[in-house]
Design a protein around this motif. Structure first.
Motif, PDB file in Angstrom:
ATOM      1  N   VAL A   1     -18.580  -6.267   1.023  1.00  0.00           N
ATOM      2  CA  VAL A   1     -17.650  -5.600   1.939  1.00  0.00           C
ATOM      3  C   VAL A   1     -16.835  -4.603   1.119  1.00  0.00           C
ATOM      4  O   VAL A   1     -16.393  -4.932   0.010  1.00  0.00           O
ATOM      5  CB  VAL A   1     -16.691  -6.622   2.597  1.00  0.00           C
ATOM      6  N   ASP A   2     -16.682  -3.396   1.638  1.00  0.00           N
ATOM      7  CA  ASP A   2     -15.825  -2.393   0.992  1.00  0.00           C
ATOM      8  C   ASP A   2     -15.347  -1.460   2.095  1.00  0.00           C
ATOM      9  O   ASP A   2     -16.100  -0.607   2.562  1.00  0.00           O
ATOM     10  CB  ASP A   2     -16.602  -1.627  -0.079  1.00  0.00           C
ATOM     11  N   VAL A   3     -14.117  -1.656   2.557  1.00  0.00           N
ATOM     12  CA  VAL A   3     -13.619  -0.881   3.694  1.00  0.00           C
ATOM     13  C   VAL A   3     -12.266  -0.254   3.352  1.00  0.00           C
ATOM     14  O   VAL A   3     -11.504  -0.786   2.543  1.00  0.00           O
ATOM     15  CB  VAL A   3     -13.462  -1.755   4.961  1.00  0.00           C
ATOM     16  N   VAL A   4     -11.995   0.869   3.984  1.00  0.00           N
ATOM     17  CA  VAL A   4     -10.681   1.501   3.855  1.00  0.00           C
ATOM     18  C   VAL A   4      -9.752   0.879   4.888  1.00  0.00           C
ATOM     19  O   VAL A   4     -10.131   0.703   6.051  1.00  0.00           O
ATOM     20  CB  VAL A   4     -10.782   3.025   4.079  1.00  0.00           C
ATOM     21  N   VAL A   5      -8.549   0.514   4.446  1.00  0.00           N
ATOM     22  CA  VAL A   5      -7.536  -0.008   5.367  1.00  0.00           C
ATOM     23  C   VAL A   5      -6.508   1.098   5.586  1.00  0.00           C
ATOM     24  O   VAL A   5      -5.957   1.639   4.619  1.00  0.00           O
ATOM     25  CB  VAL A   5      -6.848  -1.269   4.781  1.00  0.00           C
ATOM     26  N   ASP A   6      -6.283   1.421   6.838  1.00  0.00           N
ATOM     27  CA  ASP A   6      -5.394   2.525   7.182  1.00  0.00           C
ATOM     28  C   ASP A   6      -3.933   2.110   7.033  1.00  0.00           C
ATOM     29  O   ASP A   6      -3.494   1.144   7.662  1.00  0.00           O
ATOM     30  CB  ASP A   6      -5.697   2.937   8.630  1.00  0.00           C
ATOM     31  N   VAL A   7      -3.198   2.790   6.174  1.00  0.00           N
ATOM     32  CA  VAL A   7      -1.752   2.549   6.037  1.00  0.00           C
ATOM     33  C   VAL A   7      -1.045   3.903   6.085  1.00  0.00           C
ATOM     34  O   VAL A   7      -1.634   4.921   5.726  1.00  0.00           O
ATOM     35  CB  VAL A   7      -1.403   1.809   4.718  1.00  0.00           C
ATOM     36  N   PRO A   8       0.214   3.939   6.525  1.00  0.00           N
ATOM     37  CA  PRO A   8       0.889   5.232   6.697  1.00  0.00           C
ATOM     38  C   PRO A   8       1.287   5.896   5.379  1.00  0.00           C
ATOM     39  O   PRO A   8       1.483   7.107   5.328  1.00  0.00           O
ATOM     40  CB  PRO A   8       2.132   4.880   7.525  1.00  0.00           C
ATOM     41  N   ALA A   9       1.410   5.110   4.323  1.00  0.00           N
ATOM     42  CA  ALA A   9       1.803   5.650   3.016  1.00  0.00           C
ATOM     43  C   ALA A   9       1.440   4.616   1.961  1.00  0.00           C
ATOM     44  O   ALA A   9       1.349   3.424   2.277  1.00  0.00           O
ATOM     45  CB  ALA A   9       3.309   5.925   2.982  1.00  0.00           C
ATOM     46  N   PRO A  10       1.236   5.037   0.712  1.00  0.00           N
ATOM     47  CA  PRO A  10       0.911   4.049  -0.315  1.00  0.00           C
ATOM     48  C   PRO A  10       2.145   3.234  -0.692  1.00  0.00           C
ATOM     49  O   PRO A  10       3.266   3.716  -0.620  1.00  0.00           O
ATOM     50  CB  PRO A  10       0.443   4.915  -1.482  1.00  0.00           C
ATOM     51  N   SER A  11       1.937   1.981  -1.078  1.00  0.00           N
ATOM     52  CA  SER A  11       3.049   1.161  -1.557  1.00  0.00           C
ATOM     53  C   SER A  11       2.569   0.324  -2.719  1.00  0.00           C
ATOM     54  O   SER A  11       1.375   0.274  -3.020  1.00  0.00           O
ATOM     55  CB  SER A  11       3.599   0.274  -0.434  1.00  0.00           C
ATOM     56  N   MET A  12       3.523  -0.328  -3.385  1.00  0.00           N
ATOM     57  CA  MET A  12       3.172  -1.151  -4.542  1.00  0.00           C
ATOM     58  C   MET A  12       2.633  -2.486  -4.042  1.00  0.00           C
ATOM     59  O   MET A  12       3.351  -3.266  -3.438  1.00  0.00           O
ATOM     60  CB  MET A  12       4.396  -1.371  -5.422  1.00  0.00           C
ATOM     61  N   MET A  13       1.343  -2.704  -4.283  1.00  0.00           N
ATOM     62  CA  MET A  13       0.704  -3.968  -3.900  1.00  0.00           C
ATOM     63  C   MET A  13       0.150  -4.587  -5.167  1.00  0.00           C
ATOM     64  O   MET A  13      -0.694  -3.994  -5.835  1.00  0.00           O
ATOM     65  CB  MET A  13      -0.450  -3.714  -2.938  1.00  0.00           C
ATOM     66  N   HIS A  14       0.599  -5.772  -5.480  1.00  0.00           N
ATOM     67  CA  HIS A  14       0.189  -6.400  -6.735  1.00  0.00           C
ATOM     68  C   HIS A  14      -0.741  -7.582  -6.493  1.00  0.00           C
ATOM     69  O   HIS A  14      -1.576  -7.886  -7.330  1.00  0.00           O
ATOM     70  CB  HIS A  14       1.453  -6.844  -7.486  1.00  0.00           C
ATOM     71  N   ASP A  15      -0.570  -8.264  -5.392  1.00  0.00           N
ATOM     72  CA  ASP A  15      -1.297  -9.520  -5.180  1.00  0.00           C
ATOM     73  C   ASP A  15      -1.727  -9.579  -3.714  1.00  0.00           C
ATOM     74  O   ASP A  15      -1.199  -8.853  -2.863  1.00  0.00           O
ATOM     75  CB  ASP A  15      -0.359 -10.696  -5.505  1.00  0.00           C
ATOM     76  N   LEU A  16      -2.690 -10.442  -3.425  1.00  0.00           N
ATOM     77  CA  LEU A  16      -3.053 -10.729  -2.040  1.00  0.00           C
ATOM     78  C   LEU A  16      -3.281 -12.224  -1.906  1.00  0.00           C
ATOM     79  O   LEU A  16      -3.302 -12.949  -2.905  1.00  0.00           O
ATOM     80  CB  LEU A  16      -4.303  -9.954  -1.593  1.00  0.00           C
ATOM     81  N   ALA A  17      -3.422 -12.673  -0.676  1.00  0.00           N
ATOM     82  CA  ALA A  17      -3.706 -14.086  -0.425  1.00  0.00           C
ATOM     83  C   ALA A  17      -4.940 -14.175   0.446  1.00  0.00           C
ATOM     84  O   ALA A  17      -5.266 -13.236   1.182  1.00  0.00           O
ATOM     85  CB  ALA A  17      -2.521 -14.747   0.279  1.00  0.00           C
ATOM     86  N   ILE A  18      -5.623 -15.313   0.350  1.00  0.00           N
ATOM     87  CA  ILE A  18      -6.742 -15.567   1.257  1.00  0.00           C
ATOM     88  C   ILE A  18      -6.562 -16.926   1.922  1.00  0.00           C
ATOM     89  O   ILE A  18      -5.889 -17.807   1.390  1.00  0.00           O
ATOM     90  CB  ILE A  18      -8.115 -15.541   0.537  1.00  0.00           C
ATOM     91  N   THR A  19      -7.154 -17.046   3.093  1.00  0.00           N
ATOM     92  CA  THR A  19      -7.377 -18.354   3.708  1.00  0.00           C
ATOM     93  C   THR A  19      -8.894 -18.525   3.758  1.00  0.00           C
ATOM     94  O   THR A  19      -9.640 -17.669   3.261  1.00  0.00           O
ATOM     95  CB  THR A  19      -6.785 -18.435   5.126  1.00  0.00           C
TER      96      THR A  19
END
Ligand SMILES: [Fe+2]
Length: 443
Positions: free
Chosen positions: A185-203
Motif C-alpha cells: 500500500v502506498d497512498v497520498v493522504v490529503d491534508v491542508p498543510a504539512p505538520s510535524m508528524m513523528h509517530d503513528l499508531a496502529i490497531t
C-alpha cells in the motif's frame, strides 16, 4: 528556551569510534540474552555540537552504539557513525558521491531480516548488527525514498505500517509493506498543510495519523533557527483514522496538543479505538516578542477514546508525572495491552528514572536515579519462550554524571524497583541519543 550545554553531560557527543571487549559486569546476565542492544542518536562528525537547544541537537550525524550479549556475557561495545555522504564529506571525500544522502539518526528497526537505521522522514539505511554500513535498503525498496522513524510492525501479520511526512507536496503518504518488505500500500493522504508528524499508531484493523499543532514556518530559517517548526495556536489538532490497507481517512478533532510518541492503540470494539500517547499541551512555542522558543512542558500519559460511530473523542490523563520515550512489549502492538514502561521527565531537560504503568491495577513502580544521572528509553526484551506480557527485561542505558561514563542496566520488567538483574559498566559515555532496539542474533 533555557540554554543548556549540549557538549557537557548526558547529551555530550563522543569524538571517535571504538571497539571494547572484556566489559565489567555487576550481577548476572541472563543466558537467554543472545543479541545486541543498538542505540541511535545525533553525534556531530567533529565531536562537538555547534550551538545549543534541541534544534542544534536533532539534525546532527547518525551514530550507532551496540552492546552485544552471548552465553551470559556482555561480549563487546562498539560505536560507529553511519557511512552516509555527510560522513564521507568529513572523513572520506572521495567516497562521498557514492554514498546515500540521508541522515538516519533516530531509530533502529529489524524487519524482514533487514536491519535499518531510520531517519526523521528521510531514507532508511541498511546496517549490520555489528554496525557496518550496507547502504540503501535491499528488501524495503518501497520506503527507500523516506519513512517515519517510528513505523509499526504488526506482531501477528509481520506487516510494516508507516507514513512519510514532508514539507514538500505531497505532504503525507501512508503505506504498508508485507512481512517480506514488499510495498503493498502506498497512498497520498490529503491534508491542508504539512505538520510535524513523528509517530503513528496502529490497531489490528486501522492506523492513526496525528496532525497536530506543530507546523512549518519557513521564516524561522531567516531568523537563524535550524529547523522551520513551531507551535501554531490556529491549527486544529486532529487524529486521522485510516483503514489498514488504505481508503477514506476520517479525521477527529482533539484539544490542541503535540505528541512525539505513541504508546499503543487498539480496537476496543467495532466503534471505539483506544489510543495512549505522551501528550504535550504545547511544544516548540515561539515567543514573538523575543524570537526565542519557550521551555517545553513535560509530556503526560494521555488516553484518547475515539468513537467512530458518533464521531466523538474522549480524552484525558492517565498519569500526572512527566514521561517520555514509552515502550511496550511489542508483541502487543496494536492490541489490548496491560503494561508500559517510560522514561521519567522530572523537568523538561531531564530524562531520569524509569516508570512502569500497570493499566489493570492502576499501579506504578519506579527505577530511580540520583539527580545528575540520566537514562535512555527502557527497551523491553521478551524472555524467549515467555508468555506473560511482562516476562522479560528492560534495557536502559544510564549516564553516570560522577564518572562521565555509561552503564547498561538490565531490569526485570516485572520488578523494576528491585535491584537490577545486571549492570554492564562501560568505561565511556554513550550519548543520550534518541531510540534503540534489541536485535536478536541473526544466525
Ligand atoms: Fe522518536
Amino acid at each position: 528556551m533555557t540554554a543548556f550545554d549540549l557538549n557537557r553531560g548526558a547529551l555530550a557527543p563522543v569524538a571517535d569510534e571504538v571497539d571494547l571487549v572484556d566489559l565489567s559486569v555487576t550481577g548476572v546476565i541472563p543466558r537467554e540474552l543472545d543479541g545486541a542492544l543498538l542505540r541511535n542518536g545525533p553525534n556531530p562528525l567533529r565531536g562537538r555540537f555547534e550551538g545549543n537547544g534541541v534544534l542544534s541537537w536533532w539534525p546532527e550525524a547518525a551514530m550507532l552504539h551496540s552492546i552485544s550479549f552471548e552465553d551470559g556475557r556482555a561480549v563487546s561495545y562498539r560505536n560507529r557513525w553511519v557511512r552516509t555522504r555527510r560522513w564521507a564529506d568529513v572523513y572520506s571525500p572521495a567516497q562521498a558521491p557514492h554514498l546515500p544522502d540521508t541522515n538516519p539518526n533516530v531509530n533502529v528497526l529489524l524487519h524482514a531480516g533487514e536491519l535499518l537505521a531510520l531517519a526523521e522522514g528521510g531514507a532508511p539505511f541498511a546496517i549490520t548488527a555489528e554496525l557496518d554500513s550496507l547502504g540503501a535498503p535491499r528488501r524495503h525498496a518501497g520506503v527507500a525514498g523516506g519513512m517515519t522513524a517510528h513505523p509499526k510492525v504488526d506482531p501477528l501479520t509481520g506487516e510494516l505500517i508507516a507514513f512519510r511526512a514532508d514539507w514538500r507536496a505531497p505532504w503525507l503518504r501512508y503505506g504498508v509493506a508485507d512481512a517480506q518488505g514488499a510495498q503493498r500500500v502506498d497512498v497520498v493522504v490529503d491534508v491542508p498543510a504539512p505538520s510535524m508528524m513523528h509517530d503513528l499508531a496502529i490497531t489490528a484493523t486501522r492506523s492513526l495519523l496525528l496532525d497536530l499543532n506543530v507546523g512549518y514556518d519557513f521564516s524561522l530559517l531567516k531568523q537563524g533557527h535550524r529547523m522551520p517548526l513551531r507551535w501554531h495556536d490556529d491549527r486544529q489538532a486532529r487524529i486521522g483514522v485510516i483503514p489498514r490497507y488504505g481508503g477514506d481517512v476520517r479525521w477527529f478533532g482533539i484539544e490542541p496538543c503535540f505528541i512525539q510518541h505513541v504508546v499503543n492503540a487498539y480496537d476496543r470494539d467495532e466503534a471505539c479505538i483506544v489510543l495512549d500517547a505522551v501528550r504535550y499541551p504545547w511544544f516548540l512555542r515561539l515567543d514573538a516578542s523575543t524570537g526565542r522558543f519557550a521551555d517545553n512542558p513535560v509530556g503526560v500519559l494521555w488516553r484518547y477514546v475515539i468513537n467512530t460511530a458518533n464521531g466523538r473523542v474522549e480524552e484525558g490523563p492517565l498519569g500526572d508525572g512527566g514521561i517520555e520515550l514509552p515502550r511496550i512489549n511489542e508483541r502487543r502492538t496494536g492490541r489490548p495491552y496491560r503494561y508500559l514502561y517510560a522514561t521519567e521527565q522530572p523537568t523538561p531537560v531531564e530524562m531520569r528514572g524509569v516508570v512502569r504503568f500497570d493499566h489493570e491495577r492502576g499501579a506504578t513502580t519506579r527505577y530511580t536515579l540520583p539527580p545528575g544521572d540520566q537514562n535512555s528509553e527502557p527497551v523491553f526484551v521478551p524472555r524467549p519462550g515467555g508468555v506473560d506480557e511482562d516476562d522479560g527485561w528492560l534495557m536502559v542505558v544510564v549516564y553516570r554524571a560522577a564518572t562521565d561514563s555509561s552503564d547498561l542496566v538490565i531490569l526485570d520488567a516485572r520488578e523494576i524497583d528491585a535491584e537490577p538483574v545486571a549492570t554492564v559498566h562501560l568505561p565511556r559515555r554513550v550519548p543520550a541519543g534518541f531510540h534503540g532496539a534489541w536485535v536478536p542474533r541473526m544466525r
